[in-house]
Structure formats: C-alpha cells, structure tokens
Motif scaffolding. Sequence first.
Motif, mmCIF file in Angstrom:
data_model
loop_
_atom_site.group_PDB
_atom_site.id
_atom_site.type_symbol
_atom_site.label_atom_id
_atom_site.label_comp_id
_atom_site.label_asym_id
_atom_site.label_seq_id
_atom_site.Cartn_x
_atom_site.Cartn_y
_atom_site.Cartn_z
ATOM 1 N N TRP A 89 -63.862 15.066 43.785
ATOM 2 C CA TRP A 89 -63.558 15.903 42.620
ATOM 3 C C TRP A 89 -62.076 15.897 42.277
ATOM 4 O O TRP A 89 -61.706 15.898 41.104
ATOM 5 N N ILE A 90 -61.214 15.895 43.296
ATOM 6 C CA ILE A 90 -59.783 16.032 43.016
ATOM 7 C C ILE A 90 -59.123 14.673 42.788
ATOM 8 O O ILE A 90 -58.479 14.443 41.771
ATOM 9 N N ALA A 106 -75.876 15.111 42.442
ATOM 10 C CA ALA A 106 -75.768 15.766 43.740
ATOM 11 C C ALA A 106 -74.346 16.240 43.988
ATOM 12 O O ALA A 106 -73.386 15.629 43.508
ATOM 13 N N ALA A 107 -74.229 17.334 44.746
ATOM 14 C CA ALA A 107 -72.922 17.871 45.124
ATOM 15 C C ALA A 107 -72.896 18.096 46.626
ATOM 16 O O ALA A 107 -73.853 18.623 47.199
ATOM 17 N N SER A 122 -67.683 8.653 36.659
ATOM 18 C CA SER A 122 -66.431 9.298 36.256
ATOM 19 C C SER A 122 -66.677 10.794 36.160
ATOM 20 O O SER A 122 -67.826 11.253 36.251
ATOM 21 N N ARG A 123 -65.598 11.555 35.992
ATOM 22 C CA ARG A 123 -65.772 12.996 35.861
ATOM 23 C C ARG A 123 -64.731 13.584 34.918
ATOM 24 O O ARG A 123 -63.669 13.022 34.725
ATOM 25 N N ASP A 124 -65.096 14.714 34.341
ATOM 26 C CA ASP A 124 -64.197 15.486 33.479
ATOM 27 C C ASP A 124 -64.092 16.873 34.110
ATOM 28 O O ASP A 124 -64.999 17.697 33.973
ATOM 29 N N ASN A 125 -62.983 17.108 34.815
ATOM 30 C CA ASN A 125 -62.831 18.375 35.533
ATOM 31 C C ASN A 125 -62.826 19.564 34.593
ATOM 32 O O ASN A 125 -63.308 20.645 34.942
ATOM 33 N N PHE A 164 -66.100 23.520 41.835
ATOM 34 C CA PHE A 164 -66.461 22.311 42.550
ATOM 35 C C PHE A 164 -65.237 21.504 42.983
ATOM 36 O O PHE A 164 -65.336 20.312 43.253
ATOM 37 N N SER A 165 -64.098 22.169 43.076
ATOM 38 C CA SER A 165 -62.868 21.442 43.389
ATOM 39 C C SER A 165 -62.875 20.867 44.799
ATOM 40 O O SER A 165 -62.156 19.926 45.082
ATOM 41 N N ASN A 166 -63.692 21.409 45.694
ATOM 42 C CA ASN A 166 -63.752 20.890 47.054
ATOM 43 C C ASN A 166 -65.020 20.084 47.309
ATOM 44 O O ASN A 166 -65.359 19.796 48.457
#
Length: 123
Positions: free
Chosen positions: A53-54, A97-98, A71-74, A29-31
Amino acid sequence: QVQLVESGGGLVQAGGSLRLSCAASGRTFSNYAMGWFRQAPGKVREFVADITWISGSTYRADSVKGRFTISRDNSKNTVYLQMNSLKPEDTAVYYCAAARSRRATMASEIDYWGQGTQVTVSS
C-alpha cells in the motif's frame, strides 16, 4: 465493517482487455498489502498479483507477467488490475484481497476477501 468491492468483470474476446477495480472501505489500509486472486471452475484459488500500500512494490504470477498490471490510488482506497492480451485460460472469478502481512501472495495470509467478479474470455 471492512468491505472490498470488485467491479469491471465481464465477457471479452481473446486478445482483449479489461480493468478490474477494488474499492476498499471500513478501515485504513496503509499497513495492508492488496492483491488479486482468481479461481476457475474445479481449480484452487491462485495468486495473480499484489501491491504494497505504501511503497507500491508489485509482484505478479508468471502466467500474467507482461499482460497484467496492478496499481493503486491511495486517495480513493482503490486497487486496479489492468488485464491485456487476455486468453481463454484467464477465465475465472477474480477476487480482491487484503493482508496485514508484508505481501498478499498466499491465500492463507489474506485477512479480507471481496465477493469476486467474473471474467470470461472467449476464443
């Protein structure tokens, strides 16, 4: 197979807090921009918050600013929505959602949806 699995919903009193989690799997999901939407009974699905994501750039709807934090935890491919000072009008099914686009603020731009988790705020 892409999967977005939400958890953390429930029943809480007004003024309380909940933290929603969205675990993403099935691809990188990096992009992708990741977001949260909600839908109350009889209403259209509305944007709540998103995060790239980045860079981790975030954007929130005016109705939740100052109360909700995304927030997110890659490393865990997981996105969170911390909800504080909850109000009865926050009651809804919350969807992860993505989107392959730069942001995930419009439902029409979403490529993948989670199954939803119910949040109920009692007065």
